[in-house]
Every structure is written in C-alpha cells, then in structure tokens.
Design a protein around this motif. Structure first.
Motif, PDB file in Angstrom:
ATOM      1  N   ARG A 172       0.847  -1.195   0.000  1.00 54.80           N
ATOM      2  CA  ARG A 172       0.000   0.000   0.000  1.00 54.80           C
ATOM      3  C   ARG A 172       0.881   1.242   0.000  1.00 54.80           C
ATOM      4  O   ARG A 172       1.881   1.320   0.730  1.00 54.80           O
ATOM      5  CB  ARG A 172      -0.906   0.002   1.228  1.00 54.80           C
ATOM      6  N   GLU A 219       0.591   4.219   1.238  1.00 52.14           N
ATOM      7  CA  GLU A 219       0.764   4.894   2.529  1.00 52.14           C
ATOM      8  C   GLU A 219       1.773   4.146   3.397  1.00 52.14           C
ATOM      9  O   GLU A 219       2.618   4.759   4.062  1.00 52.14           O
ATOM     10  CB  GLU A 219      -0.571   4.992   3.267  1.00 52.14           C
ATOM     11  N   LEU A 220       1.695   2.812   3.383  1.00 54.85           N
ATOM     12  CA  LEU A 220       2.601   1.993   4.180  1.00 54.85           C
ATOM     13  C   LEU A 220       4.043   2.141   3.680  1.00 54.85           C
ATOM     14  O   LEU A 220       4.981   2.288   4.480  1.00 54.85           O
ATOM     15  CB  LEU A 220       2.156   0.529   4.110  1.00 54.85           C
ATOM     16  N   LYS A 221       4.207   2.123   2.404  1.00 51.27           N
ATOM     17  CA  LYS A 221       5.545   2.276   1.821  1.00 51.27           C
ATOM     18  C   LYS A 221       6.140   3.631   2.175  1.00 51.27           C
ATOM     19  O   LYS A 221       7.337   3.745   2.528  1.00 51.27           O
ATOM     20  CB  LYS A 221       5.456   2.115   0.312  1.00 51.27           C
ATOM     21  N   CYS A 259       7.383   3.796   5.811  1.00 49.60           N
ATOM     22  CA  CYS A 259       8.645   3.077   6.003  1.00 49.60           C
ATOM     23  C   CYS A 259       9.830   3.862   5.418  1.00 49.60           C
ATOM     24  O   CYS A 259      10.924   3.887   6.000  1.00 49.60           O
ATOM     25  CB  CYS A 259       8.570   1.694   5.372  1.00 49.60           C
ATOM     26  N   LEU A 318       3.609   4.705  11.614  1.00 47.01           N
ATOM     27  CA  LEU A 318       3.437   3.313  11.201  1.00 47.01           C
ATOM     28  C   LEU A 318       2.540   2.557  12.193  1.00 47.01           C
ATOM     29  O   LEU A 318       1.628   1.833  11.783  1.00 47.01           O
ATOM     30  CB  LEU A 318       4.816   2.641  11.106  1.00 47.01           C
ATOM     31  N   TYR A 378      -1.027   3.774  11.797  1.00 45.62           N
ATOM     32  CA  TYR A 378      -1.626   3.287  10.554  1.00 45.62           C
ATOM     33  C   TYR A 378      -2.097   1.838  10.704  1.00 45.62           C
ATOM     34  O   TYR A 378      -3.209   1.477  10.292  1.00 45.62           O
ATOM     35  CB  TYR A 378      -0.613   3.397   9.410  1.00 45.62           C
ATOM     36  N   LEU A 379      -1.260   1.011  11.314  1.00 44.26           N
ATOM     37  CA  LEU A 379      -1.635  -0.395  11.506  1.00 44.26           C
ATOM     38  C   LEU A 379      -2.817  -0.531  12.460  1.00 44.26           C
ATOM     39  O   LEU A 379      -3.711  -1.363  12.254  1.00 44.26           O
ATOM     40  CB  LEU A 379      -0.442  -1.187  12.032  1.00 44.26           C
ATOM     41  N   MET A 436      -3.524  -7.100   8.023  1.00 44.40           N
ATOM     42  CA  MET A 436      -2.309  -6.779   7.293  1.00 44.40           C
ATOM     43  C   MET A 436      -1.444  -8.037   7.147  1.00 44.40           C
ATOM     44  O   MET A 436      -0.987  -8.594   8.144  1.00 44.40           O
ATOM     45  CB  MET A 436      -1.523  -5.703   8.040  1.00 44.40           C
ATOM     46  N   LEU A 473       3.907  -6.369   5.023  1.00 49.21           N
ATOM     47  CA  LEU A 473       4.619  -5.522   5.977  1.00 49.21           C
ATOM     48  C   LEU A 473       6.131  -5.746   5.870  1.00 49.21           C
ATOM     49  O   LEU A 473       6.921  -4.779   5.894  1.00 49.21           O
ATOM     50  CB  LEU A 473       4.121  -5.838   7.390  1.00 49.21           C
ATOM     51  N   ALA A 514       7.376  -4.013   2.874  1.00 47.25           N
ATOM     52  CA  ALA A 514       7.433  -2.560   3.078  1.00 47.25           C
ATOM     53  C   ALA A 514       8.666  -2.179   3.895  1.00 47.25           C
ATOM     54  O   ALA A 514       9.266  -1.114   3.669  1.00 47.25           O
ATOM     55  CB  ALA A 514       6.158  -2.093   3.771  1.00 47.25           C
TER      56      ALA A 514
END
Length: 458
Positions: A90, A92-94, A97, A105, A108-109, A118, A123, A126
């Motif tokens: 995703r 946003e996740l990338k 990181c 982070l 978000y999780l 997830m 993860l 990422a």
C-alpha cells in the motif's frame, strides 16, 4: 488489466443491490420464525455488518490494484527463476517506512486493524524500503510500551507483535549495536512483568527473537516461557528463533505431553523438527482413545443428563477436528485412518441433533397444556365448558317423591327448571322425558322470594 479491474469494480458496485435482495429473503424467512429452531442465532444486523466488512475489504484491495502501474509485458515463469511474485504494498505503508515514521506506522496499523488484516508478507516487503528496519521497528515498539494505557491497549500490543513478526521474517536484516542494546534493556523490563501472564511472555519472546537476543537469557527460562505460550499460533515461530537447542525443544514437548496437551506437543514435533525423538502418530491415536473415554466419564458422572451429553460431545468433536487438521496438514493419511475419525465426528453431531429434536418435542405438549384456559365473557366471568365436556348431575336424593341433585335443587323433569311433576302434567307435556340439569344451565339462578306464610311458626 484495465478490463479486469473494471469488471471487479462493477461487481462491487452491485453489492448494495444484492444486499437488499438478501434482506428481503431474510425478512421472508423471519415471517416463518415459528418453524425455525428456538436457538436460531442470526439477525439482520449481524449479516449486514459482515457484508459491509467484506465490501470495505474488497474496495481497499481494488484501490491498491488500481494504484499499481500497468504492466503489459507477458509474465513468464521458468524453473530457474527463484524470485517470488511481487507483493503489493500500500502506498501509505511504503511512504511511512521510507520516512522511518515509527509513530505513524503504528497508528496506521492500528487504524486499519479491523478493516483488513495486514499480511506479514506485505509488511515485511514494506520494511525493505526503510533505511534501517530494525531501528524503525524498535522505536515503534518502545513508543507503544511507554504510551499510556487506553481502551485499545490489547490492539496496540497486537500491533507490536505484528511489527516484530514482520521483522523476524527479514532473516537478513542488520541490527545495529546501539539498537540491540536498547532492545536488551527493554526485554529485561518486560521479563520482570511476565509472572503468570502468557501474553506478556509472548511479547518478551517476540522481542528477543526479532532482535537476536536469545543467547542473552537463560535457555531454561526461555523454554519455560515457550511452554507458557504454546497455545498461541506464533509459539513455534518464536521457538525456532530464540536459539533453543534440540534438547530444550524436546523438554518443551515433554512438558506439553505431561501437561495433557498432546495436540500442541505434536504441533511442536513437526514445526520445530523433533519428529525423530517422538512418535506423533502414536500420540494422536492415544489421544483419540483418551478423548472418547473422557467423554464417557463426563456422561456417567452426571447420570447421562442432556447437558452432560452435549458437553461431552462438543469436547470430543473439537478434539477430533484438531486431529483431522494435523493429519491433513502433515500428510498422515497413510499412517492414520482419517475416515474413521471423520465418521465419528459425523456420528456425534447427528446424535446431538437428535437429542435436541427430542427435547423440543417433549417440551411442546407441556407448553400447550399449560396455556389452555377457559374463555371469559365481556364481564370477565369464566364461561362454562361445553355440555359434551360435562357430567350431568345425577339425582342422588329424594324428598316426597321429588328428585333432588346434590345441591338440593329439583331435577328438571319437564320444560321449566323449577316445575314439579304435578305442574308438568298440568302445564307442560307429560310425555316429555326427564332431562339432566348441567352446571352450565344453573348460571343466573335466582332464589324465589321468601314467604313466611309458607313456613309453620315455631
């Protein structure tokens, strides 16, 4: 790819319409609720929330798929290509990181915990975009451990576990000396809080597994914590990562066997590579026999009551299903007769359903008999039952040739309820047969007026 995403989007857009049709069918089913089992558990709110969750999950996955750049080149697979298929990350996740945003982070999780689980692979993939994954994860873990408790404490701790699991999956990650020292100090603090709390032990073992701290603690102590968390699905993962040798793993398995947890013991045998020193198939066969004997004891102790039979059935079915799962997961069909176990499960479930039907049938007549009442008129007075359900008053006494019932009332022998036989001959029909007087016909009886002249003076 464009055609496929458009097809998926069109299907998702039809979910609301199909959900309305499902609601109509459910309402029709509810109109026949009297024919359903009394324990029918479903409500429309449960069904609606389930489909809403699915719709949200599918929409998120479609959005991720649409965000990927198109790739028109043909995909070819060769036997010499070791690269696994690319994991969709995703955006946003990338981005989090890449920025080493540990707090962002974790948040978000936590925010997306209920929407869609997830995957560890996403993860972990990422994390590879982070300049220092170990430091980023430690900062997130440390911040969560120092944050004030709230209503979502358990969710925050699960996020911590997920972060450390994803870091464990990165076998080639480099951990700096400074980060490792900080992780060791935190692990010592967490160890002091374990006591008899399995989840605290799970957090501690994840921390020493993620940051390579297994050799910093006593192997005997660590193996004891592994036994404590054996029921968690991550138990074998951390057991393989905390540096326990073959003998210590064997001790863990023996403790599980002696503690009456053969299913967990067999799982450790296979997932921790200790099938050589044990006989997992023999353990499973003995367990099946013991479960059946235990179920019989439960029923016998409670004199085979309905409750004891159902409880024994539930426990035996649950145990047998666990055995079936191990047989399938590890391909033991040739060594263990899986069909016999499945037949036993089916037999137990049928017996339980039969007991339930018989119990319902026995209760229904009692409910009807209890609910039978006499009808009442508008004044609230109970009406007399039909004459076919009464017994006529039989003449039991006689006085001067008159037939009297037990209440001293003259039995009707003509048309009028109070006529004597002489009056019947004068004013009625002498050929009329005597008719019995019913209780219902006495309603509204009025006593004749009192006349002193009819009675002699004392």
């Amino acid at each position: 790819m464009t055609t496929e995403t458009e097809t998926i989007a069109a299907a998702i857009s039809q979910i609301d319409e199909k959900k309305q049709k499902l609601k109509k069918a459910f309402d029709d089913l509810q109109s026949h609720r009297s024919l359903l089992s009394p324990s029918f558990p479903l409500s429309w709110s449960d069904i609606d929330s389930h489909f809403t969750s699915l719709q949200s999950s599918l929409s998120n996955r479609l959005r991720l798929l649409q965000s990927e750049p198109p790739n028109d080149s043909p995909i070819t697979e060769t036997a010499n290509d070791p690269e696994p298929p690319a994991v969709v990350i995703r955006p946003e996740l990338k981005s989090l990181c890449e920025k080493m945003d540990s707090i962002g982070l974790s948040k978000y999780l936590a925010d997306h915990w209920d929407d869609d689980a997830m995957p560890n692979q996403e993860l972990s993939a990422a994390f590879r975009h982070s300049p220092d994954p170990a430091t980023m994860v430690f900062n997130a873990v440390y911040a969560s451990s120092k944050a004030p408790t709230s209503g979502k404490t358990i969710d925050a701790r699960r996020v911590v576990v997920l972060l450390m699991e994803a870091l464990i999956d990165l076998n080639d990650v480099e951990i700096g000396v400074d980060t490792k020292e900080k992780a060791k100090k935190l692990a010592e603090d967490w160890k002091a809080k374990i006591g008899n709390k399995p989840f605290e032990a799970l957090l501690f073992l994840h921390l020493i597994a993620a940051f390579g701290l297994g050799s910093e603690f006593s192997s005997e102590e660590v193996s004891r914590y592994v036994v404590m968390i054996a029921k968690y699905k991550q138990a074998t993962l951390v057991c393989n990562k905390v540096g326990l040798d073959k003998e210590r793993v064997g001790e863990v398995i023996n403790k599980l066997l002696s503690g009456g947890k053969p299913i967990l013991a067999v799982r450790f045998m296979y997932e921790c590579g200790r099938t050589d020193g044990f006989e997992p198939v023999s353990v499973l066969k003995s367990y099946v026999k013991e479960v059946r004997e235990a179920a019989e004891r439960v029923c016998k102790e409670d004199k085979y009551s309905l409750k004891s039979q159902n409880e024994a059935t539930d426990k035996e079915v649950s145990a047998l299903k666990a055995v079936i799962k191990i047989i399938k997961d590890w391909g033991l069909e040739a060594e263990f007769d899986e069909e016999r176990v499945e037949e036993r499960v089916e037999e137990l479930e049928k017996e339980k359903a039969k007991r339930k039907r018989n119990n319902v049938e026995q209760q229904q007549p009692q409910v009807k008999a209890k609910g039978r009442k006499r009808p009442r008129d508008r004044r609230g007075v109970q009406q007399a039952p039909a004459q076919s359900q009464q017994q006529p008053l039989r003449p039991e006494h006689s006085h001067h040739g008159l037939q009297l019932n037990p209440f001293g009332v003259v039995v009707n022998s003509a048309r009028g309820p109070y006529m004597n036989p002489v009056a019947a001959g004068l004013y009625g029909s002498a050929a009329t047969l005597p008719q019995p007087v019913y209780y219902g016909q006495q309603v509204g009886f009025l006593r004749p007026p009192f006349h002193p002249a009819y009675y002699p003076h004392q």
